[in-house]
Enzyme design. Sequence first.
Site, mmCIF file in Angstrom:
data_model
loop_
_atom_site.group_PDB
_atom_site.id
_atom_site.type_symbol
_atom_site.label_atom_id
_atom_site.label_comp_id
_atom_site.label_asym_id
_atom_site.label_seq_id
_atom_site.Cartn_x
_atom_site.Cartn_y
_atom_site.Cartn_z
ATOM 1 N N HIS A 203 13.318 -54.937 135.382
ATOM 2 C CA HIS A 203 13.243 -55.266 136.809
ATOM 3 C C HIS A 203 14.367 -56.180 137.292
ATOM 4 O O HIS A 203 14.473 -56.437 138.486
ATOM 5 C CB HIS A 203 11.895 -55.919 137.148
ATOM 6 C CG HIS A 203 11.808 -57.356 136.720
ATOM 7 N ND1 HIS A 203 11.533 -57.732 135.448
ATOM 8 C CD2 HIS A 203 11.990 -58.504 137.413
ATOM 9 C CE1 HIS A 203 11.543 -59.050 135.350
ATOM 10 N NE2 HIS A 203 11.817 -59.552 136.534
HETATM 11 C C1 UD1 Z 1 10.592 -62.037 141.103
HETATM 12 C C2 UD1 Z 1 11.242 -63.298 140.526
HETATM 13 C C3 UD1 Z 1 11.600 -63.069 139.068
HETATM 14 C C4 UD1 Z 1 10.415 -62.564 138.277
HETATM 15 C C5 UD1 Z 1 9.850 -61.316 138.946
HETATM 16 C C6 UD1 Z 1 8.639 -60.786 138.225
HETATM 17 C C7 UD1 Z 1 12.602 -64.674 142.066
HETATM 18 C C8 UD1 Z 1 13.977 -65.015 142.451
HETATM 19 N N1 UD1 Z 1 12.478 -63.619 141.221
HETATM 20 O O1 UD1 Z 1 11.585 -61.040 141.143
HETATM 21 O O2 UD1 Z 1 12.053 -64.281 138.505
HETATM 22 O O3 UD1 Z 1 10.803 -62.265 136.951
HETATM 23 O O4 UD1 Z 1 9.498 -61.664 140.303
HETATM 24 O O5 UD1 Z 1 8.047 -59.749 138.913
HETATM 25 O O6 UD1 Z 1 11.685 -65.317 142.505
HETATM 26 N N2 UD1 Z 1 6.826 -56.262 145.523
HETATM 27 C C9 UD1 Z 1 5.696 -55.517 145.670
HETATM 28 N N3 UD1 Z 1 4.497 -56.110 145.417
HETATM 29 C C10 UD1 Z 1 4.414 -57.389 144.988
HETATM 30 C C11 UD1 Z 1 5.589 -58.136 144.837
HETATM 31 C C12 UD1 Z 1 6.787 -57.559 145.087
HETATM 32 O O7 UD1 Z 1 5.723 -54.354 146.053
HETATM 33 O O8 UD1 Z 1 3.278 -57.876 144.781
HETATM 34 C C13 UD1 Z 1 8.122 -55.647 145.836
HETATM 35 C C14 UD1 Z 1 8.861 -56.419 146.925
HETATM 36 O O9 UD1 Z 1 8.543 -55.971 148.178
HETATM 37 C C15 UD1 Z 1 10.293 -56.177 146.557
HETATM 38 C C16 UD1 Z 1 10.266 -56.033 145.055
HETATM 39 O O10 UD1 Z 1 8.938 -55.744 144.683
HETATM 40 O O11 UD1 Z 1 10.755 -54.983 147.121
HETATM 41 C C17 UD1 Z 1 10.782 -57.264 144.388
HETATM 42 O O12 UD1 Z 1 9.897 -58.401 144.535
HETATM 43 P P1 UD1 Z 1 10.434 -59.912 144.597
HETATM 44 O O13 UD1 Z 1 9.322 -60.865 144.396
HETATM 45 O O14 UD1 Z 1 11.271 -60.050 145.790
HETATM 46 O O15 UD1 Z 1 11.435 -60.093 143.416
HETATM 47 P P2 UD1 Z 1 11.335 -59.660 141.918
HETATM 48 O O16 UD1 Z 1 12.494 -58.802 141.638
HETATM 49 O O17 UD1 Z 1 9.970 -59.144 141.584
#
Ligand code: UD1
Length: 373
Positions: A203
């Site tokens: 990821h």
């Molecule tokens: C975040 C953390 C990372 C961690 C990871 C684990 C930061 C900078 N990064 O990165 O350290 O390892 O989480 O997952 O804080 N999304 C969903 N549902 C959710 C959460 C996210 O669909 O419950 C989607 C968001 O809309 C986005 C993508 O997943 O499109 C990424 O989520 P985001 O929390 O922004 O960053 P991560 O890459 O998950």
Amino acid sequence: MTQVLCVAGARPNFMKIAPVMAALAETGIAAQLLHTGQHYDAAMSDSFFADLGIPRPDHHLEVGSGSHAVQTAEVMKRFEPVLESVQPQAVLVVGDVNSTIACALVAAKRGVRVIHVEAGLRSYDRSMPEEINRVLTDQISDLLFTTERSALANLRREGVDPARVEFVGNVMIDTLHRNLEQAVPSVRTLGATLPQYAVLTLHRPSNVDDAPTLAALLDVVGEINRTLPVVMPLHPRTRGNIEKFGFTAKLDGLHILPPVGYLEMLGLMRDAKLVLTDSGGIQEETTALGVPCLTLRENTERPITLAEGTNTLVGPHPEAIRRAFAEVMAGGGKAGRIPEYWDGRAAMRIAYKLKDWLPMPKGVHALSGTRIV
Ligand code: UD1
């Protein structure tokens, strides 16, 4: 009176906050829990609260997704009035996600002491958003709890007063110990018996946001899958990019799962022959489980997993991945040993330290004879 306001926001925070909340309760420290809502899906959040017995949050900021700036700013904006009304003696943050730095920054500027659990880890790669969060959070923290001894050297280099730093071990491994017996057997999660398999998680933006890098990774995974079935719980960011880049066919033949709960993941890792990952926490969990791990990154902020554990860095490079995979198939991979203080008692060490530290005036970090169990 609330002594400690604890913060969790994203999936990798939940397994760290669980034992901390339990240890604070056990030692009679009055704590409240705040969920920023950075992760919000049932599979990315709610299931962890249920599986790990984390108390229902006292406060929920419901920030959701956004760019780094929007997400961080939104947490800060919504956190400030809560902090104002709760008036804790200290704010406790864990890990390195956007919620960690956002809440630490608000607290520090309001003169509330900040406690950082999992401090001092450094990848020395500033292109990683988490690295920025780590460096900044540590700079403004009053008390820093570390998981491995190398963290203190990193913090000294950045001018952090060693009197503020306490080596307590790894709270995530507390959670692993507590839950290993309840781990869901892999056969149940997979709905099939695979005599041997590899687990893959991907990821990190550096691996999944760049189409050629992601394509090369999925291709080499496809090759591995012909020898050893590959099970892949798919992170929402990765799923989104695979669809956007038109790579869905590259998943053919892999065992694709939705994001799995903690107990399912623990069972999948425990029973695996090999784990491939770009996660931070999984490098540590595989070391604790004694399962070989190939880390699909150029660097790690968790060097003890290389020096003492089962971890090998292979980057996103197909040739290095193939070579390391062949070594695991031939020789079983690195055996490793359990690092110091990864013994299931890290959160209790934190709670005992806080019992002494919280009543001290701001700026005083240590009393002689602090009890470390
Ligand atoms: C975040 C953390 C990372 C961690 C990871 C684990 C930061 C900078 N990064 O990165 O350290 O390892 O989480 O997952 O804080 N999304 C969903 N549902 C959710 C959460 C996210 O669909 O419950 C989607 C968001 O809309 C986005 C993508 O997943 O499109 C990424 O989520 P985001 O929390 O922004 O960053 P991560 O890459 O998950």
